[in-house]
Design an enzyme around this catalytic site. Structure first.
Site, PDB file in Angstrom:
ATOM      1  N   ASP A 139      44.176  47.405 -23.330  1.00  0.00           N
ATOM      2  CA  ASP A 139      44.356  46.175 -22.603  1.00  0.00           C
ATOM      3  C   ASP A 139      45.851  46.071 -22.308  1.00  0.00           C
ATOM      4  O   ASP A 139      46.660  46.597 -23.055  1.00  0.00           O
ATOM      5  CB  ASP A 139      43.883  45.057 -23.540  1.00  0.00           C
ATOM      6  CG  ASP A 139      44.075  43.691 -22.957  1.00  0.00           C
ATOM      7  OD1 ASP A 139      43.836  43.547 -21.754  1.00  0.00           O
ATOM      8  OD2 ASP A 139      44.457  42.785 -23.714  1.00  0.00           O
ATOM      9  N   ASP A 167      43.455  42.652 -27.742  1.00  0.00           N
ATOM     10  CA  ASP A 167      43.901  41.567 -28.614  1.00  0.00           C
ATOM     11  C   ASP A 167      42.763  40.987 -29.451  1.00  0.00           C
ATOM     12  O   ASP A 167      42.973  40.181 -30.326  1.00  0.00           O
ATOM     13  CB  ASP A 167      44.620  40.477 -27.820  1.00  0.00           C
ATOM     14  CG  ASP A 167      43.772  39.962 -26.667  1.00  0.00           C
ATOM     15  OD1 ASP A 167      42.542  40.098 -26.729  1.00  0.00           O
ATOM     16  OD2 ASP A 167      44.349  39.431 -25.705  1.00  0.00           O
ATOM     17  N   CYS A 207      29.077  62.674 -62.209  1.00  0.00           N
ATOM     18  CA  CYS A 207      28.936  63.678 -61.166  1.00  0.00           C
ATOM     19  C   CYS A 207      28.286  63.069 -59.929  1.00  0.00           C
ATOM     20  O   CYS A 207      27.791  61.950 -59.965  1.00  0.00           O
ATOM     21  CB  CYS A 207      28.082  64.823 -61.651  1.00  0.00           C
ATOM     22  SG  CYS A 207      26.424  64.287 -62.025  1.00  0.00           S
ATOM     23  N   ASP A 238      38.758  40.202 -25.597  1.00  0.00           N
ATOM     24  CA  ASP A 238      38.255  41.557 -25.429  1.00  0.00           C
ATOM     25  C   ASP A 238      37.179  41.899 -26.438  1.00  0.00           C
ATOM     26  O   ASP A 238      36.735  43.047 -26.517  1.00  0.00           O
ATOM     27  CB  ASP A 238      39.398  42.570 -25.575  1.00  0.00           C
ATOM     28  CG  ASP A 238      40.475  42.325 -24.543  1.00  0.00           C
ATOM     29  OD1 ASP A 238      40.125  41.933 -23.414  1.00  0.00           O
ATOM     30  OD2 ASP A 238      41.648  42.518 -24.863  1.00  0.00           O
ATOM     31  N   CYS A 296      24.735  62.003 -60.025  1.00  0.00           N
ATOM     32  CA  CYS A 296      24.499  60.710 -60.672  1.00  0.00           C
ATOM     33  C   CYS A 296      24.253  59.647 -59.606  1.00  0.00           C
ATOM     34  O   CYS A 296      23.361  58.803 -59.744  1.00  0.00           O
ATOM     35  CB  CYS A 296      25.710  60.274 -61.486  1.00  0.00           C
ATOM     36  SG  CYS A 296      26.118  61.390 -62.832  1.00  0.00           S
TER      37      CYS A 296
HETATM   38  P1  ADP Z   1      43.840  40.457 -19.049  1.00  0.00           P
HETATM   39  O1  ADP Z   1      43.554  39.998 -20.423  1.00  0.00           O
HETATM   40  O2  ADP Z   1      43.510  41.870 -18.780  1.00  0.00           O
HETATM   41  O3  ADP Z   1      45.190  40.109 -18.586  1.00  0.00           O
HETATM   42  P2  ADP Z   1      42.330  38.151 -18.061  1.00  0.00           P
HETATM   43  O4  ADP Z   1      40.880  38.227 -17.767  1.00  0.00           O
HETATM   44  O5  ADP Z   1      42.745  37.396 -19.253  1.00  0.00           O
HETATM   45  O6  ADP Z   1      42.828  39.656 -18.091  1.00  0.00           O
HETATM   46  O7  ADP Z   1      43.060  37.543 -16.789  1.00  0.00           O
HETATM   47  C1  ADP Z   1      42.922  38.128 -15.511  1.00  0.00           C
HETATM   48  C2  ADP Z   1      43.728  37.416 -14.464  1.00  0.00           C
HETATM   49  O8  ADP Z   1      43.201  36.114 -14.228  1.00  0.00           O
HETATM   50  C3  ADP Z   1      45.162  37.208 -14.852  1.00  0.00           C
HETATM   51  O9  ADP Z   1      45.962  38.305 -14.546  1.00  0.00           O
HETATM   52  C4  ADP Z   1      45.515  36.002 -13.967  1.00  0.00           C
HETATM   53  O10 ADP Z   1      45.843  36.441 -12.662  1.00  0.00           O
HETATM   54  C5  ADP Z   1      44.233  35.219 -13.919  1.00  0.00           C
HETATM   55  N1  ADP Z   1      44.273  34.171 -14.949  1.00  0.00           N
HETATM   56  C6  ADP Z   1      43.579  34.141 -16.091  1.00  0.00           C
HETATM   57  N2  ADP Z   1      43.857  33.006 -16.779  1.00  0.00           N
HETATM   58  C7  ADP Z   1      44.763  32.313 -16.053  1.00  0.00           C
HETATM   59  C8  ADP Z   1      45.458  31.069 -16.233  1.00  0.00           C
HETATM   60  N3  ADP Z   1      45.303  30.316 -17.325  1.00  0.00           N
HETATM   61  N4  ADP Z   1      46.311  30.688 -15.285  1.00  0.00           N
HETATM   62  C9  ADP Z   1      46.497  31.441 -14.183  1.00  0.00           C
HETATM   63  N5  ADP Z   1      45.881  32.593 -13.958  1.00  0.00           N
HETATM   64  C10 ADP Z   1      45.020  33.047 -14.873  1.00  0.00           C
HETATM   65 MG    MG Z   2      43.543  39.575 -22.149  1.00  0.00          MG
END
Ligand code: ADP
Ligand code: MG
Length: 794
Positions: free
Chosen positions: A485, A682, A13, A686, A16
C-alpha cells in the site's frame, strides 16, 4: 468450550506428542488437541461440562505424562489482583484447584504478576528435572569409562595388539560390569524401563520404549549367560555378554537428553527477556505524594512519575515533561525517541535523562508488552505445516522399527545359523536387534522443526517483527510477490497540504474553510493534513450536515446550505465534471495528491497534498529486490502521483486508482496467476486484502498490535523490517530443512548398517554403542543448529 494451553510433564521424545494427542482426542469432551514437543505444551479445546483439567491429566498419566497447570494466564492474574483490590474475597478455590498457585504467592505482590504467570512452576520443575538428570549422568560416566576400557582392551587383545589381561584382572573387571549395568539400567535408565513396562501394559510405544527394550534385552540376555554359564556353554558363546552395551548406550542417550534439555531451555530465552522488561514497581502520585507501588497496584487513570533511567511500568499518555525514551528492547527501534506531552509511552521502555509524568491508560494484560508476550508465546507453541509430515512419520516409525528389529533378529537366527553356526548368529543377531532399536529413535526428528521455529519467532520479536504463528513464518519464505500500500507503508502516512489552487472566485481561505469542515468528519490521513493546515492558519470550521464518505473516492456533505464534494478525479467524473488534468499535471508528477473541491456544478479548487516517502523505503525496496521478490504498489491514489512515488521508491509495477474492494480482487488475481503474495498495508482499510494475501503484513503505527488479520506485524511501521522478516523466514526454514535432513540421514544410514546390511560383504556390523552415540549426537546437533541462528545477523 474452553481452549487452554498446558505444560506437559514427562515428554521425552517426538512420539510422545503423538501418543498424548491421540489419547486426548479419544477422551470424551475433548474437541481438539495439539501437542508440541518443542515447547512441551498441549493446546486443548474441551467442553468444561464434560471434562476438566484433572481428568485430562489422568487420561495421560498411565503413559507417563501429566499436565502442569501453567499458572493463571496474565489475564486471570490481573483479575485476581483486581478482586484483591476491591477487597472482595478472592476465589481461593480457583487458585488452589489449579494446584500450583498459592494465594499468598501471587498476591505477594513484590513480584510482578506477569512474570509469575508465565514462568510459573513449569520452569522451576524443569530446572529440578534437569538437575536430577545431570546428577544421574555424572554418576554413570566413570562406569562408562571403565566399561569402554574393558571392552577396548578385549577387542585389542583379540586382534593381538595387546596382551590379554591377566586372568585375575580380567575376572575382576568382568564381574564389575554386571553391577555397573544394574545400576545404570535401573537408576539412570529408569525412564526407558518404564517405557518398556508401559509398552507391555498398554501397547503404546515411544522412543523410551525402543531404548528400554534394546537395553533391557541386552541386560537380560547377559544376565542369563552369567547365571547359567556352565549349562549354556555348549550352545552359545557365554563370554559374549552385553553389559557394556547397556551401560554405554544408556549413558550416552541420557547425556544427549541432558544436553538437549539444557539447550532447549535456551531456545525459549526470547520470552524470558521480554518478561524481564516488565518493571516490578512504579512511582505513582497518591494524595499529592509520590509513592512506590507494585505494578499490580497501578490503576487506570493513575498519574505515574518516571525518573531518569527508570523503566516505564504501564502504558499511558505523557502529560507533563518530556524525555528521550529508549524503546529498543520493545520495538527494536535503535535510537532513543523523543516523547512530549500527548505521546504514548509503553511498559518496558526505559527513560533516559529527562523526567516526566503520564496518565495510565493500560494495565496488566492490556499493555502492549503483555500483548507481545502473548503473541510470541502462542506463535512459539504453534505447529508449522511441515511438522504434520514429521508427526506422521514419527507416529508410524516406532512400531515399524519394533517389527523390523524382531524380523532382523529372526533372519540372523535363520540365515546366519546356516553359515556361521548358532552361537555366532545369535550374538550378531542380538547386536543387530539392540542396534536397530537404539539407532531408530526419532528424537532428533521431533526437535528439528519446533526448535528452529522457537528461535525464529523469538529472534523476530527482538527485531520488532511479530509473527502470529509458525505457519506464517513457513509461508513467508516462499513468497515471491509483495504488494504494498502506498500511504503509510511506503510514505510516512502524515501528508501535508502543499498548495492551494482556486479555480473559481472563492479565496484560498474560503476553500480551505469548507474543505477542512468536511474533512473534520473523516479519519483519512488526508483529512488530518487539511485540518492541521486550517488550524495553523487560524481558519475556523463550519457546521456540516448530511456528511458521507465515498469509499476510495472522497466525501461529501452540506456546508451553509450548499452541497460540496471533495475527492479525486473519480468523484469528479461521477458528478460528470471534467477535470483539467493539465492544470495539476506538474504537481501530480511530483508525487502530490490533488484533492478537488466541487459542487454539483463546478470545480471550485484543488488542494495538493504531499506525503513524503519514508527514509527507509528505497533501501527496503532494494533489499527485497535482492531477495528476488517482485514488488507491486497498490493504491487508491491518483495515477501520476502513485507513479511518481513508485519511481522514487524504485518500484516498477503500479496499480493506481484502485477502489478498496478491488484491492482484494487484485490480490486474488495475482494468486490465481501462481504468485505467492504477501501484502503489506496499514491494516485498517486494507484488512480484507491483508486477509486474502498468503501472508498479511501489518504496519503497526505507534504501539498498537491489535491487528488481527495480519500474520506479521512490523512494529513502528518500519518497512525495512519487511526485508528482515523475509530473511528471517528463509533462515528459519533453512534451519528446519537442515535439521530434518540430519535427523533423517542418521536413521536412514544407521538402521541398515545396524541391521547387518554391510555384514555379508564387509563383515561390518554397527555396534549398539555407536548407535547410542549417533543418537545422542543427532539430537544435540539439531538443537545446537537451531540455536546457531540466534546470532546470525538479519
Ligand atoms: P489508499 O489507502 O491507497 O491511499 P484510499 O482508498 O484510502 O486509498 O483513498 C483513495 C483516494 O480517495 C485518495 O487518494 C483520495 O484521492 C480520495 N480520498 C479518500 N479519502 C479522502 C478524504 N477524506 N478526503 C479527500 N479525498 C479522499
Ligand atoms: Mg489506505
Amino acid at each position: 468450550m474452553k481452549t487452554a494451553t498446558y505444560n506437559v510433564r514427562g515428554m521425552h521424545c517426538a512420539s510422545c506428542a503423538g501418543i498424548i494427542e491421540k489419547t486426548f482426542r479419544k477422551t470424551a469432551g475433548v474437541q481438539s488437541a495439539e501437542v508440541n514437543y518443542g515447547t512441551e505444551t498441549a493446546k486443548i479445546s474441551f467442553d468444561e461440562l464434560r471434562v476438566d483439567e484433572n481428568r485430562l491429566s489422568k487420561a495421560i498419566e498411565p503413559f507417563g505424562y501429566s499436565l502442569v497447570a501453567s499458572g493463571p494466564s496474565a489475564e486471570e492474574m490481573w483479575m485476581l489482583a483486581d478482586e484483591y483490590h476491591k477487597g472482595t474475597s478472592i476465589s481461593l478455590e480457583r487458585s488452589t484447584a489449579k494446584g500450583n498457585w498459592s494465594h499468598a504467592e501471587h498476591l505477594g505482590l513484590n513480584q510482578p504478576p506477569l512474570r509469575q504467570g508465565y514462568e510459573g512452576q513449569a520452569k522451576e520443575e524443569k530446572l529440578a528435572e534437569l538437575a536430577e538428570m545431570k546428577w544421574k549422568v555424572i554418576s554413570a560416566i566413570p562406569l562408562t569409562i571403565i566399561s569402554i576400557f574393558v571392552m577396548g582392551w578385549d577387542a585389542l587383545a583379540e586382534l593381538s595388539y595387546v596382551a590379554p589381561q591377566s586372568s585375575l584382572v580380567s575376572e575382576f573387571f568382568h564381574h564389575l560390569l554386571p553391577l555397573f549395568a544394574t545400576y545404570v539400567l535401573f537408576v539412570v535408565g529408569k525412564p526407558y524401563l518404564l517405557g518398556f513396562a508401559r509398552f507391555l501394559r498398554y501397547g503404546k510405544a515411544n522412543m523410551d520404549t525402543l531404548i528400554g527394550i534394546g537395553t533391557s534385552v541386552a541386560y537380560l540376555y547377559s544376565f542369563i549367560l552369567t547365571a547359567f554359564e556352565e549349562p549354556l556353554r555348549a550352545f552359545v558363546n557365554v563370554d559374549q555378554t552385553y553389559y557394556d552395551v547397556t551401560i554405554v548406550v544408556i549413558t550416552f542417550i541420557a547425556l544427549g537428553k541432558y544436553a538437549e534439555a539444557k539447550s532447549k531451555l535456551r531456545t525459549g530465552e526470547a520470552i524470558e527477556k521480554l518478561l524481564n522488561l516488565q518493571a516490578k514497581t512504579g512511582l505513582v502520585l497518591r494524595d499529592g505524594k509520590e509513592v512506590e507501588v507494585p505494578i499490580a497496584d497501578i490503576r487506570h487513570g493513575d498519574t505515574v512519575i518516571v525518573k531518569p533511567g527508570a523503566r516505564i511500568p504501564v502504558d499511558g499518555i505523557l502529560t507533563d515533561g518530556e524525555s528521550f525514551i529508549d524503546e529498543a528492547l520493545v520495538t527494536g527501534e535503535p535510537l532513543p525517541v523523543r516523547k512530549k506531552s500527548g505521546d504514548t509511552v509503553v511498559a518496558g521502555m526505559i527513560n533516559t535523562t529527562g523526567s516526566f509524568t503520564f496518565r495510565t491508560t493500560k494495565i496488566g494484560s492490556e499493555t502492549f508488552l503483555a500483548h507481545i508476550i502473548k503473541m510470541v508465546t502462542e506463535a512459539q507453541g504453534s505447529k508449522a505445516p511441515i511438522q504434520a509430515l514429521v508427526d506422521k512419520i514419527s507416529s508410524v516409525f516406532v512400531p515399524i522399527v519394533l517389527v523390523l528389529s524382531f524380523v532382523t533378529l529372526g533372519l540372523w537366527l535363520i540365515i546366519g545359523t546356516e553359515y556361521l553356526g548358532f552361537a555366532k548368529a545369535l550374538s550378531l543377531g542380538l547386536t543387530s536387534f539392540v542396534g536397530i532399536l537404539v539407532m531408530a529413535c526419532p528424537c532428533a526428528l521431533g526437535l528439528a522443526t519446533p526448535t528452529a521455529i522457537i528461535v525464529g519467532v523469538g529472534k523476530g520479536a527482538r527485531e520488532g517483527i511479530l509473527i502470529k504463528d509458525a505457519a506464517t513464518l513457513q509461508k513467508l519464505h516462499t513468497v515471491n510477490t509483495v504488494v504494498v500500500d502506498k500511504t503509510g507503508t511506503l510514505t510516512r502516512g502524515k501528508p501535508e497540504l502543499a498548495e492551494i489552487k482556486t479555480l473559481s472566485d472563492n479565496s484560498e481561505r474560503d476553500l480551505v474553510g469548507i474543505l477542512a469542515s468536511l474533512e473534520s468528519k473523516s479519519e483519512h490521513p488526508i483529512a488530518h493534513a487539511i485540518l492541521e493546515y486550517a488550524k495553523e492558519k487560524g481558519i475556523s470550521l463550519l457546521p456540516v450536515d448530511k456528511f458521507e464518505t465515498v469509499k476510495g473516492k472522497g466525501l461529501h456533505g452540506v456546508v451553509g446550505g450548499v452541497e460540496y464534494f471533495a475527492g479525486n478525479a473519480k468523484l469528479a467524473s461521477d458528478l460528470s465534471l471534467t477535470v483539467d488534468h493539465a492544470s495539476v499535471e506538474k504537481e501530480t508528477t511530483q508525487g502530490k495528491t490533488p484533492i478537488l473541491l466541487m459542487t454539483r456544478k463546478e470545480t471550485l479548487g484543488v488542494c495538493m497534498v504531499y506525503d513524503a516517502i519514508k527514509q527507509e523505503t528505497t533501501e527496503a525496496v532494494r533489499g527485497l529486490r535482492k531477495l528476488g521478490i517482485h514488488m507491486i504498489m497498490l493504491t487508491g491514489d491518483d495515477k501520476n502521483t502513485a507513479e511518481a512515488i513508485a519511481k522514487e521508491a524504485g518500484i516498477d509495477t503500479v496499480l493506481a486508482e484502485v477502489l478498496p474492494d478491488i484491492k482484494l480482487q487484485k490480490i486474488l488475481e495475482l494468486q490465481q496467476s501462481g504468485k505467492i503474495v504477501a501484502m503489506a498495508g496499514d491494516g485498517v482499510n486494507d484488512a480484507p486484502a491483508l486477509a486474502q494475501a498468503d501472508v498479511g503484513i501489518a504496519m503497526a503505527t505507534g504501539t498498537d498490535v491489535a491487528i488481527e488479520t495480519a500474520g506479521i506485524t512490523l512494529l513502528r511501521g518500519d518497512i525495512s523490517k519487511l526485508v528482515k522478516a523475509v530473511r528471517l523466514s528463509r533462515l528459519t526454514m533453512r534451519g528446519v530443512k537442515q535439521n530434518l535432513f540430519w535427523s533423517f540421514i542418521y536413521n536412514l544410514v544407521g538402521i541398515p548398517i545396524a541391521a547387518g546390511a554391510l555384514y555379508p560383504v564387509f563383515g561390518l556390523l554397527l555396534s549398539p554403542i555407536f548407535a547410542g552415540m549417533a543418537m545422542a549426537f543427532s539430537s544435540v546437533s539439531v538443537v545446537l543448529n537451531s540455536l546457531r541462528f540466534k546470532n546470525v545477523k538479519l
